[in-house]
Enzyme design. Sequence first.
Site, PDB file in Angstrom:
ATOM      1  CE  LYS A 106      -2.028   2.476   3.326  1.00 52.01           C
ATOM      2  NZ  LYS A 106      -1.864   3.573   2.720  1.00 52.01           N
TER       3      LYS A 106
ATOM      4  CD  GLU B 109      13.923   1.316   8.198  1.00 51.03           C
ATOM      5  OE1 GLU B 109      14.312   2.071   8.875  1.00 51.03           O
ATOM      6  OE2 GLU B 109      14.621   0.095   7.918  1.00 51.03           O
TER       7      GLU B 109
ATOM      8  CB  CYS C  54      12.815   9.929   7.408  1.00 48.36           C
ATOM      9  SG  CYS C  54      13.504   8.987   6.127  1.00 48.36           S
TER      10      CYS C  54
ATOM     11  CD  GLU D 190       9.546  13.070  11.715  1.00 47.93           C
ATOM     12  OE1 GLU D 190       8.370  12.377  11.889  1.00 47.93           O
ATOM     13  OE2 GLU D 190      10.409  12.522  11.040  1.00 47.93           O
TER      14      GLU D 190
HETATM   15  P1  NAD Z   1       2.060   7.765   8.113  1.00 44.89           P
HETATM   16  O1  NAD Z   1       2.621   6.833   9.473  1.00 44.89           O
HETATM   17  O2  NAD Z   1       1.161   8.756   8.442  1.00 44.89           O
HETATM   18  O3  NAD Z   1       1.638   6.851   7.093  1.00 44.89           O
HETATM   19  C1  NAD Z   1       2.648   5.981   6.350  1.00 44.89           C
HETATM   20  C2  NAD Z   1       1.897   5.095   5.932  1.00 44.89           C
HETATM   21  O4  NAD Z   1       1.178   3.997   6.789  1.00 44.89           O
HETATM   22  C3  NAD Z   1       0.833   5.541   4.912  1.00 44.89           C
HETATM   23  O5  NAD Z   1       0.746   4.610   3.696  1.00 44.89           O
HETATM   24  C4  NAD Z   1      -0.454   5.343   5.755  1.00 44.89           C
HETATM   25  O6  NAD Z   1      -1.535   5.137   5.011  1.00 44.89           O
HETATM   26  C5  NAD Z   1      -0.172   4.094   6.582  1.00 44.89           C
HETATM   27  N1  NAD Z   1      -0.932   3.893   7.864  1.00 44.89           N
HETATM   28  C6  NAD Z   1      -1.091   5.026   8.595  1.00 44.89           C
HETATM   29  N2  NAD Z   1      -1.627   4.634   9.999  1.00 44.89           N
HETATM   30  C7  NAD Z   1      -1.641   3.173   9.653  1.00 44.89           C
HETATM   31  C8  NAD Z   1      -1.893   2.081  10.523  1.00 44.89           C
HETATM   32  N3  NAD Z   1      -2.292   2.367  11.869  1.00 44.89           N
HETATM   33  N4  NAD Z   1      -1.736   0.845  10.168  1.00 44.89           N
HETATM   34  C9  NAD Z   1      -1.245   0.521   8.939  1.00 44.89           C
HETATM   35  N5  NAD Z   1      -0.956   1.488   8.230  1.00 44.89           N
HETATM   36  C10 NAD Z   1      -0.925   2.894   8.506  1.00 44.89           C
HETATM   37  O7  NAD Z   1       3.354   8.588   7.716  1.00 44.89           O
HETATM   38  P2  NAD Z   1       3.422   9.746   6.866  1.00 44.89           P
HETATM   39  O8  NAD Z   1       2.768  11.020   7.255  1.00 44.89           O
HETATM   40  O9  NAD Z   1       2.975   9.052   5.413  1.00 44.89           O
HETATM   41  O10 NAD Z   1       5.126   9.623   6.314  1.00 44.89           O
HETATM   42  C11 NAD Z   1       5.728  10.681   7.194  1.00 44.89           C
HETATM   43  C12 NAD Z   1       6.506   9.907   8.195  1.00 44.89           C
HETATM   44  O11 NAD Z   1       7.251   9.079   7.735  1.00 44.89           O
HETATM   45  C13 NAD Z   1       7.567  10.889   8.950  1.00 44.89           C
HETATM   46  O12 NAD Z   1       7.479  10.601  10.448  1.00 44.89           O
HETATM   47  C14 NAD Z   1       9.037  10.419   8.707  1.00 44.89           C
HETATM   48  O13 NAD Z   1      10.186  10.550   9.395  1.00 44.89           O
HETATM   49  C15 NAD Z   1       8.581   8.860   8.384  1.00 44.89           C
HETATM   50  N6  NAD Z   1       9.619   8.228   7.567  1.00 44.89           N
HETATM   51  C16 NAD Z   1      10.612   7.476   7.968  1.00 44.89           C
HETATM   52  C17 NAD Z   1      11.583   6.995   7.026  1.00 44.89           C
HETATM   53  C18 NAD Z   1      12.473   5.819   7.474  1.00 44.89           C
HETATM   54  O14 NAD Z   1      13.071   5.601   6.658  1.00 44.89           O
HETATM   55  N7  NAD Z   1      12.893   5.852   8.775  1.00 44.89           N
HETATM   56  C19 NAD Z   1      11.467   7.335   5.683  1.00 44.89           C
HETATM   57  C20 NAD Z   1      10.528   8.084   5.285  1.00 44.89           C
HETATM   58  C21 NAD Z   1       9.403   8.929   6.302  1.00 44.89           C
END
Ligand code: NAD
Length: 485
Positions: free
Chosen positions: A178, A253, A287, A389
């Site tokens: 997804k 991650e 990130c 963050e």
């Molecule tokens: P998010 O956690 O809101 O969403 C990420 C993904 O997870 C989306 O596809 C979302 O639909 C899904 N999701 C959300 N809640 C869920 C749940 N309860 N169960 C299953 N899936 C769920 O994050 P975002 O706002 O899309 O991305 C930004 C975040 O990602 C920031 O915190 C950033 O630091 C982090 N990030 C981390 C890395 C890394 O490699 N560590 C890389 C890129 C982004």
Amino acid sequence: MNLTAPDRIANYIAGSLQAPLNGKYIDNINPATGEVYSQIPDSDAQDVDEAVGAAKIAFESWGRTPAEERFRILNRIAELIDENLDALALAESNDNGKPLWLSKRVDIPRASSNFRFFATGAMHFSTESHNMEDKAINYTLRQPIGVVGCISPWNLPLYLFTWKIAPALAAGNCVVAKPSEVTPMTGYLLSLICKKAGLPDGVLNIVHGTGPNCGAAIVAHPGIKALSFTGSTRAGREIAATAGPMFKKVSLELGGKNPNIIFADCDWDKMMRVTLQSSFSNQGQICLCGSRVLVEESIYEKFKAEFVARAAKLTVGDPLEESSKQGAVVSKMHFDKVMSCIELAKQESGKLLLGGNSVQLEGRCKNGYFIQPTIFEGLGPNCRTNMEEIFGPVVTLQSFKTEEEALQLANTSDYGLSATIWTQDVSRAHRVAAQVHSGIIWVNCWLLRDLRTPFGGFKNSGVGREGGWDAMRFFTEPKNVCIEL
Ligand code: NAD
């Protein structure tokens, strides 16, 4: 192959493009214009269940497909990504608001190199054998897990999506994936590419939808045995809570609040050029961006003056213009969040050195979500601005007197994703690198990537970090076979 973004995107299940079973859609908004430009399936547990069923059937043959054949198909996907660079970059820029040139030069090429790297991984993957002198031989069978789930965020849409999918497929698994509902278009176009590349039906299934409706259903599905997730620490915590009692293998991650530690003996010009990038690339929505800039006291004033002057020249503009250094932030919701973090920093008595406002563009982008590069100083290490963050074009400056103090500031964070160190003193570089509590340390550089190395964070930045062949190993079940001689 002519890849164009449709008005309505479809799920990719069992090799066919299909509408969500509940018939519901959500809007996909281009953050640079504020306008709806496509519709995304608002899929739920029914679609996920269908995708898992298709993946299970496909696994029967994909799990036994010769490595050379897996290589050939995954490598073909890489080639097709390269051949469709322009279309994919445009789709990503429209979804995400990032400058088109950045998608073309970094994100999309890295997506094809993910497939290329793990395609060759399929050919080179090997397992261990342990000899107990004249008693026995142990060898490790690393078998694919079966059906695995991959969930990715919006900030580097195709790049992170493919970084999960490619090793899972290379190791012989079938995938239910997804992409973020905020940036779904490149994931959709990838499904067209997979069809064209001859990936057998059901080996990869891409289901679109929100975290609560679709992501949570992937996490909770009993047929999915391992999960690779990249996203926020908040969602990571929820996923761990569901997956833990089901004994699923999980790689998380998560977020970061990365220190960028600058010593007085650094290579000034390179440090300044790269620090601008590590602070503001992709509007600070990487990130790995260094959002806490820690500068040795003796050069603090000089650094501040030049950094602020150069950041002030970063043009915020239409992502499709080559001259735009900064595009839009990803959504109205994220725009509001970043602006509220700027307000918080002011309430916490931060001194605003640059920016702090939204940017009103004209023409096509007049309703887009643009924010000035923003720099604060005067905030202590424990305030919310320096602990939480923000994930936007906002950095704070702090000064330190000694190496010890630099380490203390760097490690005052619940996150531990990455850190950057700027010094010409080789001993200090090694010393500090060993003591910063982060999973990825760059010395005198930033964002260089070698797919053979482990990737991921400490503390609240995640668990299950692996790299290179180990990323493929994550998607296998090791089984020891002991033969007495
Ligand atoms: P998010 O956690 O809101 O969403 C990420 C993904 O997870 C989306 O596809 C979302 O639909 C899904 N999701 C959300 N809640 C869920 C749940 N309860 N169960 C299953 N899936 C769920 O994050 P975002 O706002 O899309 O991305 C930004 C975040 O990602 C920031 O915190 C950033 O630091 C982090 N990030 C981390 C890395 C890394 O490699 N560590 C890389 C890129 C982004």
